[in-house]
Structure formats: structure tokens, C-alpha cells
Design a protein around this motif. Structure first.
Motif, PDB file in Angstrom:
ATOM      1  N   ASP A  13      31.268  41.914  42.787  1.00  0.00           N
ATOM      2  CA  ASP A  13      32.174  42.305  43.750  1.00  0.00           C
ATOM      3  C   ASP A  13      32.795  41.230  44.586  1.00  0.00           C
ATOM      4  N   ASP A  14      32.113  40.306  44.800  1.00  0.00           N
ATOM      5  CA  ASP A  14      32.787  38.803  45.471  1.00  0.00           C
ATOM      6  C   ASP A  14      33.252  38.202  44.723  1.00  0.00           C
ATOM      7  N   LEU A  15      33.749  38.475  43.582  1.00  0.00           N
ATOM      8  CA  LEU A  15      34.783  37.478  42.805  1.00  0.00           C
ATOM      9  C   LEU A  15      35.987  37.649  43.440  1.00  0.00           C
ATOM     10  N   PRO A  16      36.934  36.789  43.087  1.00  0.00           N
ATOM     11  CA  PRO A  16      38.479  36.820  43.478  1.00  0.00           C
ATOM     12  C   PRO A  16      39.213  37.997  42.664  1.00  0.00           C
ATOM     13  N   PRO A  17      40.075  38.472  43.076  1.00  0.00           N
ATOM     14  CA  PRO A  17      40.878  39.455  42.288  1.00  0.00           C
ATOM     15  C   PRO A  17      41.583  38.784  41.107  1.00  0.00           C
ATOM     16  N   GLY A  18      41.712  39.657  39.969  1.00  0.00           N
ATOM     17  CA  GLY A  18      42.355  39.112  38.674  1.00  0.00           C
ATOM     18  C   GLY A  18      42.119  39.953  37.595  1.00  0.00           C
TER      19      GLY A  18
END
Length: 328
Positions: free
Chosen positions: A26-31
Motif C-alpha cells: 500500500d506504500d508503493l506509488p500509484p501505477g
């Protein structure tokens, strides 16, 4: 799985520390595409990011890794489906977007390529950005007229990632390769890759004050920049070209117009980071089929836990060849 392992670089009072830790997806950037990373590779730019170079990475904590190869976990676009094997190199990956030194990345779909059919995921990371850059150099030199049999082709920084792959690839394509290095003990390594001549780096450092040097090279791949680059320009044969792709020796050099107007030579710039995806795809097709090269003599594999020590080595100029990172 909601958590994964990653190398995380943190900043405390201007000091940077890299350690393997647990992160949340959930901490990863959007994509549009979530990828389970199987392999990555260690590049000089990764080491710069890990050491706090703000020209590469602006905000910390951060996970470096400009290369990633793995399996699509989820996709919000029709171009990719769960289970697809894919690769990502360059763009903002590992710079200001969480990179391939984590077991998961989430990236825009227009950064993602399907795994080239002639390469495994691991093979693609033996090459990685270094192999792509070497291929772009050779392709541009050949479009400028370089062909086997014209004379020796110089590769500077030949024990590094781009340099070692360029030596091996040029040799496999039938070129006579002169490999330049400051690491005299690595001469046998370079000969195993196909170099027929070893040039001590000091020989390329002299002659800075001269407008021309002896014309020696039918072409060159320069990975170091600085005054060595322009000494190479001054040493090109008539009509020859040098492809410039690195700056480990510096981003500036003393120059004059004389090599260009007296010897008709060309200085070709190479970027592998922001190339359009279609260009990258065409290069990967070459790397996987027509230009496929045996690289077993220049690579070794490490775990994620071993990365901090290897980052210190590359910053100290002690890395040779390519390092593949197995993320399990």
C-alpha cells in the motif's frame, strides 16, 4: 501478500544508511501495473541514489533499483495480465519512484515491456540498463558507418557494467576490441570477454593540451566522460565516431573544433533512460536474438541482503562486470 522485503535508504542528519526492511504494498506509488520482482541488477546510478545523491533521488526514505524483471501481480490495463513476465528499465524507476531493490514495484504501464522471448528474466537483468545502453551505443555507431574490419574499436571503462558488455558484444559481432581500464589486474578478465588489446587508462589521460592526437580508433564506446572522452575524440580515425554514455570521470572536458573539422569525426550522445518504449523494445529484440551474447564470464548473483556491501564497492570503483540481484 501485503508486505515485502526491500532495500530502504534512509537519511539521518545528512547521513544515508541502506538496510533491508519490510515494506507494505500500500506504500508503493500509484501505477497501472503491480509487479512481483524476481531479479534486478546493480548499476552506478543505484549506488548514487543509495548514497544520497540528490541529482538522482530527491526524497528519502527510498528504494533504489533502476532495473526490474518479474511477473505481473495485477494490472488495471488490458495490455498486461496477472502472470505476464515483464521487464522495466529506466524512466523514473529507482530514482524517485520505488525501484527494483524491492520485491514489488508499481509503475505506469508505458514503462513496462514483455520479457523478450529469447531471454529469461534473469538473463534480462544480466543485461539490464547496462546492456541496453551498450546496445544503443553500438547501434548508433553502426548507423554512423562503423562495421567490422575497419580497425580497432575502443571501449573505455571496460570493466564496468556497460563497458564489459560492450566489449563482449562487439567481439561477438566480429569487431577488433581495445579495452581501456585503470585496473591492470583485470586484463585477463577483459581478454576472456574478447578484447584483443588492453589500454591502460593513463594512456588516454595524456594529451589534454593538444588539439589532435594520433588517429587510432575506428570507433569508440565511452563510458567515463571527462577529458578522457575528448582525448578519444582527438584519437578517432577520419570520419569515425564515439558514442558517449557515462560520466564517472567527470561531466566536463576541454574541447576544440579541430577534430570535427579536420577529421570529420562525430560525438554521439546516448541515453537509455527516457528512450521511447518502442525504441527500447527494438533494442531488446536485438539483444535477445541477433545480438545475443554469452555473458557468463562477466556476471555474478547476490541476494538482497548483500546489496549494501556491493554498493560500497561500486562507489569505491571496485566493481567488475555485472551483478544480478536475486529477490527470491
Amino acid at each position: 501478500m501485503s508486505e515485502f522485503k526491500a532495500l530502504l535508504v534512509s537519511e539521518t542528519d545528512g547521513q544515508y544508511q541502506a538496510a533491508v526492511t519490510t515494506r507494505k504494498i500500500d506504500d508503493l506509488p500509484p501505477g497501472e501495473v503491480l509487479i512481483r520482482v524476481k531479479y534486478s541488477s546493480l548499476n552506478y546510478k543505484d549506488a548514487l541514489s543509495a548514497s544520497g545523491n540528490k541529482g538522482v533521488t530527491r526524497t528519502f526514505p527510498h528504494t533504489p533499483g533502476i532495473d526490474a524483471a518479474g511477473v505481473v501481480e495485477a494490472s488495471s490495463v488490458s495490455d498486461f495480465s496477472a502472470g505476464d513476465e515483464v521487464i522495466v528499465t529506466g524512466y523514473d524507476l529507482g530514482m524517485n519512484t520505488s525501484g527494483g531493490f524491492g520485491q514489488y514495484i508499481r509503475v505506469p504501464a508505458d514503462w513496462v515491456l514483455r520479457r523478450p522471448q529469447g531471454l529469461s528474466l534473469r538473463d534480462s537483468m544480466v543485461l539490464g540498463t547496462a546492456g541496453l545502453t551498450a546496445a544503443l551505443c553500438i547501434d548508433k555507431l553502426e548507423h554512423a558507418g562503423l562495421a567490422p574490419g575497419q580497425g580497432p574499436v575502443l571501449v573505455t571503462g571496460a570493466t564496468g557494467g556497460v563497458g564489459s558488455i560492450a566489449v563482449a558484444m562487439l567481439s561477438a559481432k566480429g569487431y577488433e576490441v581495445a579495452a581501456s581500464t585503470g585496473k591492470a589486474l583485470q586484463a585477463d578478465f577483459l581478454r576472456k570477454l574478447g578484447a584483443s588489446q588492453i589500454v591502460d587508462r593513463s594512456a588516454l589521460e595524456s594529451g589534454k593540451d593538444k588539439v589532435l592526437l594520433k588517429d587510432q580508433w575506428a570507433g569508440a564506446v565511452d563510458t567515463v566522460g571527462g577529458d578522457i572522452l575528448f582525448n578519444v575524440v582527438k584519437s578517432l580515425r577520419y570520419g569515425a565516431s564515439v558514442a558517449c554514455c557515462g560520466l564517472t570521470a567527470g561531466g566536463q572536458f576541454s574541447a576544440s573544433v579541430f577534430p570535427f573539422i579536420l577529421r570529420n569525426v562525430n560525438l554521439l550522445g546516448i541515453d537509455s533512460v527516457e528512450q521511447p518504449l518502442v525504441v527500447k523494445a527494438s533494442m531488446w529484440d536485438l539483444l535477445s536474438v541477433q545480438w545475443k551474447t554469452d555473458l557468463h564470464n562477466l556476471e555474478r548473483e547476490i541476494s538482497l541482503d548483500a546489496l549494501p556491501a556491493e554498493i560500497e564497492k561500486i562507489l569505491a570503483g571496485k566493481m567488475v562486470g555485472r551483478i544480478v540481484v536475486n529477490l527470491g
